[in-house]
Design an enzyme around this catalytic site. Structure first.
Site, PDB file in Angstrom:
ATOM      1  N   HIS A 233     -59.561 -44.614 -46.237  1.00  0.00           N
ATOM      2  CA  HIS A 233     -60.320 -45.076 -45.067  1.00  0.00           C
ATOM      3  C   HIS A 233     -60.347 -46.605 -45.070  1.00  0.00           C
ATOM      4  O   HIS A 233     -61.360 -47.223 -45.389  1.00  0.00           O
ATOM      5  CB  HIS A 233     -61.729 -44.487 -45.155  1.00  0.00           C
ATOM      6  CG  HIS A 233     -62.464 -44.449 -43.866  1.00  0.00           C
ATOM      7  ND1 HIS A 233     -62.001 -43.787 -42.742  1.00  0.00           N
ATOM      8  CD2 HIS A 233     -63.652 -44.996 -43.493  1.00  0.00           C
ATOM      9  CE1 HIS A 233     -62.868 -43.917 -41.757  1.00  0.00           C
ATOM     10  NE2 HIS A 233     -63.875 -44.649 -42.189  1.00  0.00           N
TER      11      HIS A 233
ATOM     12  N   SER B 183     -63.022 -46.636 -38.111  1.00  0.00           N
ATOM     13  CA  SER B 183     -64.062 -45.656 -38.395  1.00  0.00           C
ATOM     14  C   SER B 183     -64.970 -45.471 -37.179  1.00  0.00           C
ATOM     15  O   SER B 183     -64.479 -45.200 -36.085  1.00  0.00           O
ATOM     16  CB  SER B 183     -64.834 -46.071 -39.653  1.00  0.00           C
ATOM     17  OG  SER B 183     -65.622 -45.015 -40.133  1.00  0.00           O
TER      18      SER B 183
ATOM     19  N   ASP C 232     -56.745 -40.110 -45.790  1.00  0.00           N
ATOM     20  CA  ASP C 232     -58.125 -40.382 -45.383  1.00  0.00           C
ATOM     21  C   ASP C 232     -58.894 -39.067 -45.348  1.00  0.00           C
ATOM     22  O   ASP C 232     -58.722 -38.257 -44.439  1.00  0.00           O
ATOM     23  CB  ASP C 232     -58.134 -41.043 -44.002  1.00  0.00           C
ATOM     24  CG  ASP C 232     -59.516 -41.548 -43.611  1.00  0.00           C
ATOM     25  OD1 ASP C 232     -60.507 -41.134 -44.234  1.00  0.00           O
ATOM     26  OD2 ASP C 232     -59.599 -42.363 -42.672  1.00  0.00           O
TER      27      ASP C 232
END
Length: 811
Positions: free
Chosen positions: A528, A377, A497
């Protein structure tokens, strides 16, 4: 269980013997042994680390079955030779597979092949001495039922603890191309330094100092320099969630008209401003000893795994975080500068100090100047940003679920788009959440007014009014600098995602094809998430092989052994397939024409105009705002009464053969709005009853994976199949503001009831659509999970004679 191991290194018999000796399975006590059964027994004795006495060892042997009728203890007492079936019966049990459940004792080879475990090449039903040694070697390199190599499992049972202080042991110790855990994780050096960066983001007249937390093996130093795994995490020093929540934007606002313009890229392109920086600090002394330590970091378990394998780990939160100088900027060049400052210090090209006041310089003399970056991320995003600078010392990144352009995170084709699950978030919200200088009242007091100005500027420049691509977003587009990437890349991303959407990795992947670097990509069926603790793929082994090659300069063939593209199958559980490429622009495309309710390979002769309205009854609208899953189900349900006139659904006939979608689907429409505004959203759907994977991976064993002996654990996870079938699966989606039909930075006039031709790229995918299912396209306006929600009375018309869906497919 199906085992998928992509990091097993082909190894010659001679090298196997060398490595078995290096890890002490072959030594002076057994290397000349001519009795196969006794040699096997010696291997087992070394493996049963908890059996201190001969009696307890015999007790252990008696718990395993060698044949249908003999325990291993009985077998070793009555045999001089080792039968292939006996060896693999025991091997499967050592790997935690259970007779009568996972395999049959008279058919172990069949089970090994079915589970996809390594079997030694053998000529007869009895193993020769060389074959036995090789079989043991491959057993050590093979995954057990928990997805961990048997040797890594033995490490958790303290096999390598005698190696910690053994000066005769080679460091690093390599087995099958990977680094072994021979560094005591309970003997780690923890130190803090403050790196002087070439920026002054809080405008206090001094270069920003950035806190870095270092964890390294005790023996690392000038006599034994080690590589560094660096994770740049803005969350590392804490977050301001409550303050961030207060800044969340209202998404229940109307779409408004935008003033047309003739913008070109040149008119909005970002150029770094000329800025006179403060002079560097005057060094008043130097040392190799840090003055500050810390107790526990917000760690990444993959980093924990490598600490015992002779790698240092560095965490830094960057500008505007607790104990560092500066202010947060959310992804712009200033943040990239602060990210690479740490790398430059590790590589010996920048200064750091022991504290923020005394100007005592400290060097990273323990580092071999080889740096790899890890993280998911925002963490992976900063790794990507660092790589695009070509900074010296950065050898590789393992970037997971990373942003490559912040516009593709918070915007889409002229629309404000929320990352999945976070409606109302934007750059200003994220800046406030990560501005952990606020956590220290005394420090925050010094920068309160500076921070307010910075936050106001971000809020203004991000422009939630238009959603256009502007200079603010161009500054946060790392893909402009992809040509600078020199580090080798291992990219990981979820095909589902909807936080960091797949376009971010696909455009990066296709943009580096000519960079002359080693590059690999792994695509999973998750959202994610991290995948380093999945049972069905050897991701940790892949990372070990990769980093051992990249940062320790071990010629282990990682660049050849690891497939270019690994993709988790969306139909068969625990299955990962390899490919030469993903989303190749040269892929063939299927063209489906739109007509009422259908997608057809043949164009129908009669033109149709179909329409839908975005306006919902207020009670239904409010319900959907609070129950997005319910809206999603109603959106694609052909029998939905609430959404019947508020979207269009097109679908193919049931497929006669499996279709593999590979790349970026394109929707071409001729569309009109009855207002001078309009937005369109699209979803590609797999229609068909099937028990599909659960949305999130299941925890198979809580804290079930230890990194090494008596050292941090991770949850063992895997995607499991739902107990009940579902009627559809959303494959991918996309959005467009009709005033940005030519480019996100250009605004065109939209005349009421006038038809316009548009082309929209949906998010890239790789998806197997099974035989008997239907491919569907849903056309609608408001996306309750991502777009603004004005509930406006806008009617849209689609001219199907000029409308189609183009789907790239894998041959």
């Amino acid at each position: 269980m199906r085992n998928n191991q992509f990091a097993i290194k082909p190894t010659t018999q001679e090298q196997q013997l060398t490595e078995l000796a290096a890890i002490h399975f072959l030594d002076d006590t057994n290397k000349e042994e001519n009795n196969a059964a006794l040699l096997w027994r010696s291997f087992l004795k070394k493996a049963f680390t908890d059996a201190v006495s001969e009696s307890t060892f015999e007790q252990k042997l008696a718990t395993l079955m060698a044949t249908k009728n003999q325990t291993l203890a009985e077998y070793l007492q009555t045999h001089d030779q080792v039968e292939v079936t006996a060896f693999y019966n025991v091997a499967l049990q050592l790997l935690d597979f259970q007779p009568q459940l996972d395999f049959e004792l008279d058919q172990p080879i069949e089970a090994m092949k079915k589970i996809q475990l390594t079997v030694v090449d053998h000529q007869n039903e009895v193993l020769t001495l060389d074959e036995l040694k090789s079989a043991w070697y491959w057993l050590l390199a093979t995954h057990n039922k928990d997805g961990q190599t048997y040797l890594d499992y033995l490490a958790t049972q303290q096999y390598f603890t005698p190696f910690y202080d053994d000066e005769e042991v080679s460091r690093p110790l390599i087995f099958n191309g990977k680094s072994m855990p021979i560094f005591d994780p309970h003997q780690l050096v923890r130190e803090v330094v403050y790196v002087e960066s070439s920026q002054d983001t809080d405008h206090d007249g001094k270069l920003d100092l950035l806190k870095a937390e270092i964890i390294r093996p005790k023996m690392s130093g000038t006599n034994y320099p080690v590589p560094a795994l660096y994770t740049a995490s803005p969350y590392n020093q804490g977050t301001n969630d409550e303050f961030g929540d207060k800044l969340m934007h209202d998404v229940n606002v109307p779409l408004t008209p935008k003033e047309p313009n003739e913008n070109t890229y040149a008119s909005i392109e970002y150029h770094a401003p000329a800025e006179k920086l403060p002079e560097p600090r005057q060094v008043k002394g130097s040392t190799t000893e840090a003055e500050e330590t810390f107790s526990r970091e917000q760690s990444y378990t993959l980093n924990d795994y490598f600490l015992a394998r002779g790698f240092a780990v560095v965490y830094a939160a960057g500008i505007g975080t607790k104990d560092s100088d500066g202010v947060r900027t959310t992804g712009d060049p200033e943040e990239t500068t602060s990210t690479i400052a740490i790398i430059e210090w590790l590589a010996g090209n920048r200064r750091a100090f022991t504290n923020k006041t005394d100007n005592i310089e400290i060097t990273a003399d323990w580092c071999n100047h080889q740096v790899g970056m890890t993280g998911r991320s925002y963490l992976g995003t900063l790794a990507t940003a660092a790589a695009t600078t070509g900074v010296k010392g950065l050898k590789t990144i393992i970037s997971e679920a990373a942003i490559s352009s912040w516009y593709d995170y918070y915007r889409d084709n002229g629309l404000v788009i929320a990352p999945g699950g976070f409606p109302g978030e934007d750059c200003d919200v994220l800046a406030e959440e990560t501005f952990s200088r606020r956590l220290q009242a005394g420090d925050f007091h010094q920068v309160t007014s500076t921070w307010k100005k910075q936050l106001d500027k971000i809020a203004t420049d991000q422009d939630r009014t238009t959603g256009d691509y502007n200079t603010f977003w161009d500054a946060r587009n790392y893909r402009k600098d992809m040509h600078n990437i020199k580090a080798d890349l291992l990219l990981v991303h979820g095909l589902n995602d909807w936080n960091v959407k797949p376009r971010n990795v696909e455009k990066l992947w296709n943009g580096i094809q000519n960079n002359h670097i080693n590059k690999k990509i792994i695509l999973h069926q998750g959202q994610h998430i991290y995948i380093n603790a999945f049972r069905s793929i050897d991701f940790t082994d892949i990372a070990n092989l990769w980093l051992t090659h990249e940062l320790l300069d071990v010629d282990n063939g990682a660049e050849k052994i690891i497939p270019n593209v690994i993709i988790q199958d969306n139909l068969t559980p625990e299955t990962w397939n390899t490919y030469d490429n993903w989303s190749d622009p040269q892929n063939h495309q299927k063209n489906y024409y739109l007509s009422e309710n259908s997608l057809s390979s043949d164009k129908l002769p009669n033109s149709q105009t179909l329409e839908f309205s975005d306006k919902l009854p207020e009670n239904i609208f409010q319900n959907y705002c609070k129950n997005i899953d319910e809206w999603q189900n109603d959106l694609v349900a052909t029998n939905s009464t609430t959404m019947q006139n508020h979207r269009l659904i097109f679908s193919t006939q049931k497929l006669e053969n499996e279709l593999i979608l590979d790349g970026v689907p394109h929707v071409k429409l001729r569309v009109a709005s009855d207002q001078n505004i309009g937005l369109l959203s699209f979803q590609l759907i797999d229609f068909g009853q099937r028990k599909r994977f659960n949305v999130s991976p299941s925890i198979l064993k809580a804290k079930g994976l230890a990194e090494t002996f008596d050292w941090r654990e991770d949850d063992l996870r895997e995607f499991t199949t739902a107990t009940a079938p579902t009627s559809y699966k959303m494959i991918t989606k996309g959005h467009l503001n009709l005033q940005n039909r030519h480019h996100p930075y250009r605004v065109d006039e939209l005349k009421k009831n006038e038809f316009y031709d548009i082309t929209v790229d949906l998010q890239p995918t790789f998806y197997k659509l099974p035989e008997g299912h239907q491919l569907g396209l849903v056309v609608y306006a408001t996306d309750f999970g991502m777009t603004i929600r004005g509930n406006q009375d806008i009617k849209y018309r689609i001219d199907t004679d000029y409308s189609s869906l183009l789907v790239p497919f894998h041959q």
